[in-house]
Motif scaffolding. Structure first.
Motif, mmCIF file in Angstrom:
data_model
loop_
_atom_site.group_PDB
_atom_site.id
_atom_site.type_symbol
_atom_site.label_atom_id
_atom_site.label_comp_id
_atom_site.label_asym_id
_atom_site.label_seq_id
_atom_site.Cartn_x
_atom_site.Cartn_y
_atom_site.Cartn_z
ATOM 1 N N PRO A 354 0.788 -1.973 -0.013
ATOM 2 C CA PRO A 354 -0.154 0.012 0.391
ATOM 3 C C PRO A 354 0.983 1.077 0.434
ATOM 4 C CG PRO A 354 -0.228 -1.078 2.223
ATOM 5 C CD PRO A 354 0.445 -1.809 1.509
ATOM 6 N N GLY A 357 1.726 1.141 -3.287
ATOM 7 C CA GLY A 357 0.821 1.871 -3.927
ATOM 8 C C GLY A 357 -0.138 3.074 -3.814
ATOM 9 N N ALA A 363 -3.122 2.836 -5.992
ATOM 10 C CA ALA A 363 -3.815 2.497 -5.203
ATOM 11 C C ALA A 363 -5.448 2.902 -5.705
ATOM 12 C CB ALA A 363 -3.805 2.973 -4.071
ATOM 13 N N PHE A 424 -6.903 0.278 -0.780
ATOM 14 C CA PHE A 424 -6.345 -0.478 0.292
ATOM 15 C C PHE A 424 -7.744 -1.643 0.259
ATOM 16 C CE2 PHE A 424 -4.814 4.375 -0.316
ATOM 17 C CZ PHE A 424 -3.361 4.089 -0.160
ATOM 18 N N LEU A 447 -2.814 -4.578 -0.679
ATOM 19 C CA LEU A 447 -4.053 -3.467 -1.776
ATOM 20 C C LEU A 447 -4.900 -5.127 -2.141
ATOM 21 C CD1 LEU A 447 -1.890 -1.048 -4.305
ATOM 22 C CD2 LEU A 447 -3.251 -0.756 -2.456
#
Length: 734
Positions: A354, A357, A363, A424, A447
């Protein structure tokens, strides 16, 4: 009886331990000689002018006569000896440097090397007389240059070579002597001609520790002396990480709103010390930095820590965008987990991290709002680079002598579609999100795919010979697509040389020869058991390669400018880093020191890291990434840091509970025992310079040290450490 039996068992164990230690010691002392021989360029009789010929003439005969001058952009064959080539080692292991009358250096490419028939210990070395960068222009009225051959970080004797004509203003290089062919008429008898410094291969051990750890220590040097490099590497590969005494900071996820009374720092009054500390600990990289340096200073799994740091400068995220320390911890755990694993696994887990991301926007990338940042950077920076490479890392060129792009914008667009739909993992009710906390963004769990936000059209990815998964069919699940796409990247022929070269740059030398890159890339492609991407095998190959090993590297272009983090940790570790008052271990709060020199840990300024791996030192052909940080300001900062660490300390303050200092007890005793300070210089030469300190540097520093009163041995030691640490010879790790 029981007492006698206990004593007997104790003796048996003691004898067994001694036997083990003896075997390990013998094994270490019988490690193959790490020192390669220094190449010798052959000269004309009674002259330092190169014995040289045109390649065509050299192919048909070997003449004791020689051509004196050669046209620019033509080819010349020089003759070299005192080489011990491995199977397959060829022209790309060598470079030729010339120096003109102004003292300026240029690099010319070696395009062929072959042993002479019947005199296989002598090699014909064919050189293209063309500056690799294009700066060289023969000055009017000048002709002769000084030429040297380099190999494995070692540089040959200088010889004169005429470019266009002979003569001119160049002086005979200092110490140059004739090396005529008659001196090498017979095959030499192999012998160990290495110059030992102290005990056996001590210089190579210190060099190894500079490459494989965050700095040498006396204990580590003694251990490797006993067990050898290979056994130490095997131990390092198996050690748990991080050290038991220094676990990762265990930090909860917090609200992105620092004023949140429940999940932020809003429970504390504005302006209070509690609120400031809360924000410092949770909403900056303060605790991560302190943990990092404590591990660098005292951690046993040094190699994994060092490799994870290097990988973090390839797979970059930054505290400038990654707000919370907990987010950075989760990211670094991916790096350390895969530091000795498989690069393909690292690619997958980092893609779904994440922190990554967020940093490169995957993300937030959906089929209706795609973002190409991650798709572009995984290609350009994390895996294959911009242009097609040969296995040795050199550029492939098209018919017009231009580099061949690895991908197009259309390729990026197709990868962008692959990386849509991931977000997320915030739903705590989902078993895939065990660390989700209501009111926060989950930066700990990978993710999660929302298939409804994923682009399900057909996609055309990277094309290359025998390309894997170049075409992805429509209507596939995003989980399946991401594996297909990562395999498409992973099996691209560029990945081995691209990744291998950058890791060599971080661990050993900024401008490795293509031969070195090619050997490591071959291990990346196949670890010997048919496995591709084995980073454990790659790291081992990098550190044990003959271009990395040896007591001394004489090529002035070999090595790397110590990046600020390693400059800091090397000095601290070499002198038993302690708290400011010396009573206990350092608190690791030293991030301001490398930040002062241009490298704030975990805060790289861009996705291109603190410096790009292809940075060329201006006015040269030398690839020197760390020099991208060198400015007039940071050069002065380096000198100031050397002064602070030698003469002062990192004092305690509001955010520095214990501070940091170097322990001068042992080195001061050396200075006290020998008023001439020769032993002091010998010890610091061994510790800090692996025996490579030049005589002129030694003489200069010794003069300055002896100017300090004999009654102040501590100040003498500090003066010597300061002058070595701030010298150019120490600043460049060779």
């Amino acid at each position: 009886m029981e007492s006698d039996m206990s004593r007997l068992i104790g003796r048996i164990i003691s004898v067994g331990l001694l036997l083990v230690l003896f075997v390990l010691s013998v094994a270490a002392e019988n490690d193959p000689n790490p020192n390669s021989p220094t190449p010798i360029l052959i000269t004309q009789p009674d002259s330092i002018r190169a014995l040289a010929d045109s390649p065509d003439a050299a192919k048909t005969r070997f003449r004791k006569s020689s051509t004196d001058a050669f046209s620019l952009n033509s080819k010349v064959t020089l003759y070299a000896t005192n080489l011990d080539l491995m199977e397959g080692e060829g022209a790309n292991a060598f470079r030729v440097y010339i120096e003109d009358y102004r003292g300026r250096n240029y690099r010319f490419p070696v395009i062929d090397i072959r042993p002479l028939k019947g005199q296989e210990w002598i090699y014909a070395v064919t050189v293209l007389l063309k500056d690799e960068v294009g700066y060289w222009e023969p000055p009017a009225g000048e002709g002769d240059v000084a030429a040297r051959l380099t190999w494995r970080g070692l540089i040959s004797n200088p010889v004169k070579l005429g470019l266009g004509r002979t003569g001119g203003s160049i002086k005979d290089p200092e110490g140059a002597v004739p090396n005529p062919i008659k001196n090498f008429a017979e095959k030499p008898v192999k012998s160990d001609t290495s110059e030992y410094v102290g005990y056996r291969y001590s210089g190579d051990r210190i060099r190894f520790l500079e490459q494989a750890t965050f700095g040498p220590t006396e204990d580590l040097d003694q251990r490797i002396r006993r067990i050898g490099l290979r056994t130490w590497l095997a131990e390092q590969f198996e050690l748990p990480y991080p050290s038991a005494a220094n676990p990762y900071p265990d930090l909860p996820l917090k609200s992105n709103d620092t004023g949140n009374a429940t999940l932020g720092c809003g429970m504390f009054p504005s302006g209070s010390a509690e609120r400031r500390i809360c924000i410092r600990d949770f909403y900056s990289q303060y605790l991560v930095q302190n943990w990092f340096f404590k591990e660098a200073f005292y951690g046993e799994p040094q190699l994994r820590h060092r490799v994870a740091w290097s990988l973090g400068q390839i797979w970059v995220i930054s505290g400038l965008d990654t707000q919370q320390a907990s987010h950075m911890v989760a990211y670094h755990q991916v790096l350390s987990k895969h530091a000795f694993g498989n690069y393909r696994d690292l690619m997958k887990e980092m893609t779904l991290n994440p922190g990554m991301g967020n940093y490169l926007d995957m993300a937030r990338s959906t089929k209706n709002n795609p973002n190409e940042n991650y798709a572009r950077e995984i290609l350009q920076l994390f895996s294959i680079g911009l242009f097609m490479l040969n296995q040795d890392g050199t550029l492939q060129l098209d018919g017009n002598n231009q580099p061949i792009p690895t991908y197009t914008q259309d390729t990026v667009n197709n990868f962008t579609k692959v990386f849509t739909g991931w977000g997320f993992c915030n739903n705590g009710a989902n078993p895939a999100c065990p660390q989700a906390v209501a009111g926060t963004v989950n930066y700990k769990d990978p993710l999660l795919l929302n298939q409804n936000n994923h682009n399900v059209t057909t996609k055309t990815l990277l094309g290359y010979p025998n390309a894997v998964n170049q075409n992805i069919a429509a209507n596939l699940n995003g989980d399946a697509e991401i594996d297909l796409a990562l395999d498409n990247i992973f099996y691209h022929p560029n990945v081995g040389p691209f990744v291998s070269r950058i890791l060599i740059q971080h661990l050993v030398t900024s401008d490795p020869t293509p031969a070195y890159v090619g050997r490591v890339a071959a291990v990346f492609n196949n670890n010997g058991l048919g496995v591709r991407g084995d980073l454990k095998a790659v790291v081992r190959a990098i550190l044990l390669d003959p271009e990395a090993r040896g007591d001394l590297k004489t090529d002035p272009n070999f090595g790397k400018l110590r990046e600020p983090v390693q400059f800091t940790t090397n000095i601290f570790r070499q002198f038993n880093v302690r708290s400011a008052d010396g009573s206990q271990q350092s608190d690791g709060v030293v991030a301001s020191v490398p930040a002062y020199m241009g490298q704030n840990p975990f805060y790289p300024p861009t996705v291109f890291n603190y410096y790009p791996p292809d940075y060329i030192v201006p006015g040269t052909a030398l690839n020197g990434p760390e020099f991208g940080l060198m400015t007039t300001g940071t050069a002065i900062a380096r000198a100031n840091v050397g002064t602070i660490l030698a003469f002062a300390n990192i004092p305690t303050s509001r955010d520095v509970p214990l501070g940091s200092s170097i322990d001068l007890t042992a080195i001061t005793q050396v200075a006290q025992n020998d008023p001439t300070c020769n032993q002091l210089m010998d010890e610091l030469n061994r510790r800090m310079m692996h025996g490579a300190m030049s005589q002129s540097m030694r003489d200069t520093i010794l003069t300055a040290v002896l100017a300090v009163p004999e009654a102040a041995p501590n100040f003498r030691a500090q003066t010597a450490i300061h002058l070595i640490a701030t010298s150019s010879q120490y600043q460049v790790q060779r």
